[in-house]
Scaffold this active site. Structure first.
Site, PDB file in Angstrom:
ATOM      1  N   CYS A 151       0.726  -1.236  -0.269  1.00  0.00           N
ATOM      2  CA  CYS A 151       0.086  -0.187  -0.173  1.00  0.00           C
ATOM      3  C   CYS A 151       0.970   1.276   0.032  1.00  0.00           C
ATOM      4  O   CYS A 151       0.692   2.143  -0.741  1.00  0.00           O
ATOM      5  CB  CYS A 151      -0.939   0.019   1.146  1.00  0.00           C
ATOM      6  SG  CYS A 151      -0.225  -0.367   2.591  1.00  0.00           S
TER       7      CYS A 151
HETATM    8  N1  LIG Z   1      -4.637  -4.349   4.865  1.00  0.00           N
HETATM    9  C1  LIG Z   1      -4.074  -3.570   3.640  1.00  0.00           C
HETATM   10  O1  LIG Z   1      -4.178  -2.354   3.612  1.00  0.00           O
HETATM   11  C2  LIG Z   1      -3.202  -4.059   2.745  1.00  0.00           C
HETATM   12  C3  LIG Z   1      -2.549  -3.429   1.425  1.00  0.00           C
HETATM   13  C4  LIG Z   1      -1.564  -4.025   0.684  1.00  0.00           C
HETATM   14  C5  LIG Z   1      -1.151  -5.472   0.766  1.00  0.00           C
HETATM   15  N2  LIG Z   1      -1.696  -5.985   1.993  1.00  0.00           N
HETATM   16  C6  LIG Z   1      -1.196  -7.467   2.386  1.00  0.00           C
HETATM   17  O2  LIG Z   1      -2.235  -8.143   1.986  1.00  0.00           O
HETATM   18  C7  LIG Z   1      -2.189  -9.569   2.772  1.00  0.00           C
HETATM   19  C8  LIG Z   1      -3.519  -9.583   3.482  1.00  0.00           C
HETATM   20  O3  LIG Z   1      -3.561  -8.426   4.195  1.00  0.00           O
HETATM   21  P1  LIG Z   1      -4.840  -8.248   5.042  1.00  0.00           P
HETATM   22  O4  LIG Z   1      -4.913  -6.769   5.703  1.00  0.00           O
HETATM   23  O5  LIG Z   1      -5.903  -8.865   4.405  1.00  0.00           O
HETATM   24  O6  LIG Z   1      -4.640  -9.159   6.392  1.00  0.00           O
HETATM   25  P2  LIG Z   1      -5.533  -9.895   7.440  1.00  0.00           P
HETATM   26  O7  LIG Z   1      -7.018  -8.950   7.623  1.00  0.00           O
HETATM   27  O8  LIG Z   1      -4.676 -10.199   8.754  1.00  0.00           O
HETATM   28  O9  LIG Z   1      -6.082 -11.148   6.745  1.00  0.00           O
HETATM   29  C9  LIG Z   1      -5.107 -12.273   6.640  1.00  0.00           C
HETATM   30  C10 LIG Z   1      -6.001 -13.396   5.958  1.00  0.00           C
HETATM   31  O10 LIG Z   1      -4.826 -14.591   6.141  1.00  0.00           O
HETATM   32  C11 LIG Z   1      -5.465 -15.640   7.031  1.00  0.00           C
HETATM   33  N3  LIG Z   1      -4.086 -16.444   7.514  1.00  0.00           N
HETATM   34  C12 LIG Z   1      -3.263 -15.634   8.475  1.00  0.00           C
HETATM   35  N4  LIG Z   1      -2.307 -16.710   8.661  1.00  0.00           N
HETATM   36  C13 LIG Z   1      -2.516 -17.585   7.963  1.00  0.00           C
HETATM   37  C14 LIG Z   1      -1.883 -19.012   7.964  1.00  0.00           C
HETATM   38  N5  LIG Z   1      -0.766 -19.116   8.379  1.00  0.00           N
HETATM   39  N6  LIG Z   1      -2.273 -19.997   6.932  1.00  0.00           N
HETATM   40  C15 LIG Z   1      -3.486 -19.622   6.261  1.00  0.00           C
HETATM   41  N7  LIG Z   1      -4.242 -18.473   6.223  1.00  0.00           N
HETATM   42  C16 LIG Z   1      -3.613 -17.440   7.491  1.00  0.00           C
HETATM   43  C17 LIG Z   1      -6.164 -14.947   7.761  1.00  0.00           C
HETATM   44  O11 LIG Z   1      -6.868 -15.651   8.893  1.00  0.00           O
HETATM   45  P3  LIG Z   1      -8.059 -17.091   8.713  1.00  0.00           P
HETATM   46  O12 LIG Z   1      -7.511 -17.835   7.752  1.00  0.00           O
HETATM   47  O13 LIG Z   1      -8.409 -17.295  10.032  1.00  0.00           O
HETATM   48  O14 LIG Z   1      -9.283 -16.274   8.217  1.00  0.00           O
HETATM   49  C18 LIG Z   1      -7.071 -13.916   7.047  1.00  0.00           C
HETATM   50  O15 LIG Z   1      -8.001 -14.623   6.439  1.00  0.00           O
HETATM   51  C19 LIG Z   1      -0.839  -9.065   3.800  1.00  0.00           C
HETATM   52  O16 LIG Z   1       0.264  -9.858   3.033  1.00  0.00           O
HETATM   53  C20 LIG Z   1      -0.876  -7.692   3.574  1.00  0.00           C
HETATM   54  O17 LIG Z   1       0.627  -7.463   3.964  1.00  0.00           O
HETATM   55  C21 LIG Z   1      -2.476  -5.620   2.942  1.00  0.00           C
END
Ligand SMILES: NC(=O)c1ccc[n+]([C@@H]2O[C@H](COP(=O)([O-])OP(=O)(O)OC[C@H]3O[C@@H](n4cnc5c(N)ncnc54)[C@H](OP(=O)(O)O)[C@@H]3O)[C@@H](O)[C@H]2O)c1
Length: 334
Positions: A151
């Site tokens: 981001c």
């Molecule tokens: N948030 C932002 O603004 C943003 C922007 C750009 C990029 N990103 C990137 O996009 C990715 C997702 O971000 P997010 O904000 O959506 O994160 P999030 O809200 O923490 O969601 C992450 C997801 O991955 C699952 N997960 C966590 N650990 C896991 C594992 N060991 N094995 C399988 N599943 C697992 C989670 O749990 P459950 O399986 O329990 O549901 C959840 O569904 C990250 O790499 C982040 O850096 C985020």
């Protein structure tokens, strides 16, 4: 009309949720598979009740035998986790768009330094295209694996690449202040993210240590062939979503910076140049990046605003899919 079968791995997180919403409304996709670490399949509308009557899709634990019914899969997983899934998908001949940083950083020492784990899928890193659509569209078109920028890097790179491309920056040095809403940290709980803690507060963090600095520098070097000196400090602000970056620097010589940006972003639908400094609300819930420039002789201040969950994550991922599948770049995003 061509419909692509899409899947979202990690749908329960913030970016997964936004992706599901976009893909359910996209005229050229059919969302057929969503996963999370649930004990047993559960209706997606039970996790997100506002989806009731919109979809009957079940959210299931990941199973590669089921994932193969998709043409393309989005990985909304944490860094160091995506690299366990991507090789399985590519081996099955599927296209993948990874929202984590696992395939962005090309130097493995840098990856280890910031993500604290040895990369386990190094052979696919070279195949991954950096999904900054405004710059790498022709590479994205033929890619099987795309890793869109994080981001902060999305906002920063769109704000600075035109300057580096034209070699305009004194000492190749820019000072950058980043501000992010709390959804940038994902759905996990932490004391300082609580509403009562964050309300009326803001804090700086990870000065000289943020994982996005090497990513930004790598992209500038790759695209503009300039070794930049980026002095970056991110901040969390009391907002749910949005990123605002402010870039400070000096030009080598007096140049019409507005003109440089106008030429660079001609026909780039998702970048809007404003005649003023920009705010978070300019881009809330949209896939746009708004840029506002102020110039005083050789001193410049560039501001850029994006919605971190849209242009900074899910929206940009779908923009990449649109390019990969030959759809209109803005399909499903406006
Ligand atoms: N948030 C932002 O603004 C943003 C922007 C750009 C990029 N990103 C990137 O996009 C990715 C997702 O971000 P997010 O904000 O959506 O994160 P999030 O809200 O923490 O969601 C992450 C997801 O991955 C699952 N997960 C966590 N650990 C896991 C594992 N060991 N094995 C399988 N599943 C697992 C989670 O749990 P459950 O399986 O329990 O549901 C959840 O569904 C990250 O790499 C982040 O850096 C985020």
């Amino acid at each position: 009309m061509k419909k692509v079968k899409a899947g979202v791995i990690g749908v329960r997180g913030f970016t997964g949720e936004v992706l599901a919403g976009i893909l359910l409304n996209h005229p050229n996709t059919e969302l057929v598979y969503v996963t999370s670490r649930v004990d047993k399949p559960v209706p997606l509308s039970e996790i997100f009740p506002y989806l009731e009557k919109k979809t009957r899709l079940l959210c299931e634990p990941f199973d590669i035998q089921k994932a193969v019914k998709c043409d393309i899969l989005f990985l909304s997983l944490p860094h160091t986790v995506s690299m366990e899934f991507v090789p399985l998908l590519l081996k099955a001949g599927k296209k993948a768009i990874d929202l984590s940083a696992d395939y962005r950083i090309k130097d493995m020492n840098t990856y280890y330094k910031h993500y604290k784990k040895q990369h386990t899928d190094t052979k696919n890193i070279a195949k991954a295209v950096y999904g900054l659509c405004e710059v790498y569209k022709s590479k994205i078109r033929n890619a099987k694996l795309v890793d869109p920028p994080g981001c902060y890097p999305t906002a920063v790179l769109l704000a600075v690449l035109p300057l580096f491309k034209e070699n305009l920056i004194k000492d190749n040095t820019l000072y950058i202040d980043g501000k992010s809403g709390i959804s940038g940290a994902g759905r996990k709980a932490k004391i300082e993210y609580h509403f009562a803690e964050l309300q009326n507060n803001a804090f700086a963090y990870k000065a000289f240590a943020h994982q996005h600095v090497p990513e930004i520098s790598q992209a500038i070097k790759d695209y503009a062939k300039v070794g930049p000196n980026i002095v970056f400090c991110p901040h969390v602000i009391p907002a749910a979503r949005g990123i605002l970056v402010t870039v400070y620097g000096q030009l080598k010589k007096n140049t019409d910076v507005q003109g440089v940006f106008k030429r660079f972003y001609k026909n780039k639908f998702f970048v809007r140049l404003r005649n003023r400094l920009v705010s978070l609300k300019d881009t809330s819930f949209t896939n746009f990046c708004d840029i506002g420039i102020k110039q005083h002789n050789k001193n410049i201040i560039i501001t850029a605003s994006i919605d971190n969950l849209m242009k900074g994550a899910a929206g940009q991922a779908v923009q990449n899919m649109n390019i990969m599948e030959g759809f209109n770049e803005s399909q499903g995003l406006v």
